[in-house]
Design an enzyme around this catalytic site. Sequence first.
Site, PDB file in Angstrom:
ATOM      1  CD  GLU A 107     -57.414   1.857 -41.438  1.00  0.00           C
ATOM      2  OE1 GLU A 107     -58.624   2.168 -41.282  1.00  0.00           O
ATOM      3  OE2 GLU A 107     -56.490   2.583 -41.071  1.00  0.00           O
ATOM      4  CD  GLU A 128     -54.926   0.639 -47.054  1.00  0.00           C
ATOM      5  OE1 GLU A 128     -55.935   0.836 -46.337  1.00  0.00           O
ATOM      6  OE2 GLU A 128     -54.388   1.536 -47.710  1.00  0.00           O
ATOM      7  CB  CYS A 165     -61.002   7.157 -39.087  1.00  0.00           C
ATOM      8  SG  CYS A 165     -60.602   5.455 -39.246  1.00  0.00           S
ATOM      9  CB  SER A 213     -55.502   3.667 -44.413  1.00  0.00           C
ATOM     10  OG  SER A 213     -56.645   3.060 -44.950  1.00  0.00           O
ATOM     11  CE  LYS A 222     -65.760  11.893 -39.517  1.00  0.00           C
ATOM     12  NZ  LYS A 222     -65.116  10.907 -40.381  1.00  0.00           N
ATOM     13  CD  GLU A 259     -64.391  12.385 -44.087  1.00  0.00           C
ATOM     14  OE1 GLU A 259     -65.241  12.416 -43.183  1.00  0.00           O
ATOM     15  OE2 GLU A 259     -63.558  11.477 -44.204  1.00  0.00           O
ATOM     16  CD  GLU A 268     -60.271  14.347 -52.791  1.00  0.00           C
ATOM     17  OE1 GLU A 268     -61.139  14.865 -52.066  1.00  0.00           O
ATOM     18  OE2 GLU A 268     -59.172  14.891 -53.029  1.00  0.00           O
ATOM     19  CB  CYS A 291     -64.708  10.624 -31.932  1.00  0.00           C
ATOM     20  SG  CYS A 291     -63.797  10.120 -33.397  1.00  0.00           S
TER      21      CYS A 291
END
Lengths: 575, 154
Positions: free
Chosen positions: A279, A282, A299, A319, A358, A361, A366, A503
């Site tokens: 990152e 980037e 994230c 990102s 999560k 995710e 993808e 988190c």
Amino acid sequence: MDFTIEINKEQVPVQSGEYLLDVLSRIGIKIPTLCHMKDKLPTGACRMCVVENKSNGKLITSCSHPVEQGMRIDTQSQRVAESRKTIVELLLSNHPDDCLYCVRNKNCELQDLAEELHVDDRRVRGEKNNYHLDMSSASIVRDPSKCILCGRCVVVCEETMGVACIDFANRGSQSIISTTYNRGLNVSSCINCGQCIMVCPTGALTEKNHFAEIQDALANPKKVVVVQYAPSISVSLAEEFNMEPGLDINGVMNAALRKLGFDFIFDTTFAADLTIMEESTELIDRIQKNERLPLMTSCCPGWVKYAEEFAGDLLPLLSSCKSPQQMMGAVIKTYFAERMNLRKEDIYSVSIMPCTAKKFEAQREEMVSKGIVDVDAILTTRELARFIKLYGVDIHKLEPEITDSPLGARSTAGKLFGVTGGVMEAAIRTAYWKLTGEELIKFQIKELRGLAGRKEAKVEVNGLTLGVAVVNGISNAKVLLDEIRAGRNDLHFVEVMACPSGCIGGGGQKIGASPEALAARMQTIYSADMKESLRVSHKNPEVIELYRSFLGEPNSEIAHHLLHTRYRIREDILK
Amino acid sequence: MASISTILKQYPDGKREHLIPILQAIQEQAGYLSEDSIVEVGKHLQLPTSKIFGVATFYNQFRFEPQGKYHIQVCRGTACHVLGSSTVQAELEKRLKIKAGSTARDGLFSLEVVACIGACGLAPVISINGEFHAKLKPADIDDILEHYRNLESE
């Protein structure tokens, strides 16, 4: 203090405008509540908190009544006790009453109140609720039969998260909490953050568990079962075992995971360091080209889904980095598999996350390549505690152990990912080093610390004033997004975490943790960053080795293939 | 969808307080509130669809399925209630195998509960496509439904 009111025959000084409930809890009188939420407008919906105002003979809800001159309050009258008890009895009259089989057994506010208020026989027998269980979401299970209509999930979803995928529907005795057209959560705008679970007093909202699959994998001798855990787990798991909030039991947790039968134990914090390598590259690239700024972190899967639904115009700013969980998953099934001479198919990859999103995710399209997912199953912090208990591991008797190589080493920069602002701090450290060749002297960036919903800072790097902003709680992100849309251009990098506090306050953490406990988790992470010596991601020896022997350099072709992802505007949901 | 945008055009600076008039206009035109229409309204008023659904389900007047060919309104006003309209409603729901507010799967009948329709002298009364059926007992329902079914098969 402005005046005094009488409470239980004693004079108590109060400030005008204060809610009665706050006064009562200040002087040590515990008032039962169900719909009440700290820092939110009171609704007075559940009426559990009634007290008697002797000056006019009325029962009033203490949560929504400000103090008044001349009040004479009785919190202990028989009328009050009877009224509260009746409310619980009525709530139970249509409740499924299957406590023994409920995931919230012994951790349920309705159950606690029934006990505290001496509900010991069944005076009211009503028709039991019978609604469809909504299992459609990858993260969250909704059981409206157990719902007591307190409305806390509706408030948190709308006010804290700015999503509002659920609301009250119908009227009177037909009222339910519903998505639009009572459709599944999976086609609603739900971002899977799980904050509704955190405020639900009963078992009406729970996470979808992967217990059976994980047990099967652990029992299967052909499977190599690998586990990773997020940076915030080691500082929040202790509370599930009645240990002191904020206690870091990383070593003990490693030992417990080995006892459960996991073959390799890795730390997602390693992948957080990896994320920083990618990152920051980037970030520097975009700053140099002066395009697609500010870079926004990716994230947090709750935030990513929110952006796909509500900020399609700003998606190019996100990102392209996968989250640490997914990077770790991809590296486990490639780099690690190669080193160990394992077939991808034989690896079962479990992650322990403070997060319900999560779970969503991990099953995004993808994140699958040729039918192989990066991560097979996810446990939340709560679920890990239940898992440890299921396998009869006594965590109090374990000696600390270390993680496994080659994906176990971590820096404290990666550890900071667990708290709001941490990704930003870690990224700045590495970006600074990449741009100047030197380490940042003032490692800790004061402005980015703490649990405020929004933080900003300016950092000088080689004559460039790097503008950064950190938000947690999507409602705070919304404000910032609008500023960016309106043309704000002094920002280069923005960190967004969906859950308040980041988190450590995630939707998979312990239910009912106090603000003090959250602060303790944060402090533990900060103090590791003070005490330990490896404090920057780019010096993580195992990350360096991964680049040397496998990935080449950040954003190389293979890194791009394994560690980066893409997003899509979600028009196909009811928002 | 074109028709919905015509309705929304009448509220160019749409605000929350326009929600119910807009929903009424859509129902007037389409006979019910479709998912697509609520999504359009949500975009126009910048309201989450869950909120719109919440508001719409609060009121009896809104329907979420297309009306049947024969739309049955059961009066649940005071006079009808006193003379047993609840048993009439129950019988209709039993015979049609649907709940009030929904439409039978064959699309022939839909059922709606309404407050007083101003025919208290005829209580308990139902109205089918505007045609009143007076002083009903549950036992009458079967014949009435049969009458409309026969119209179809002719």
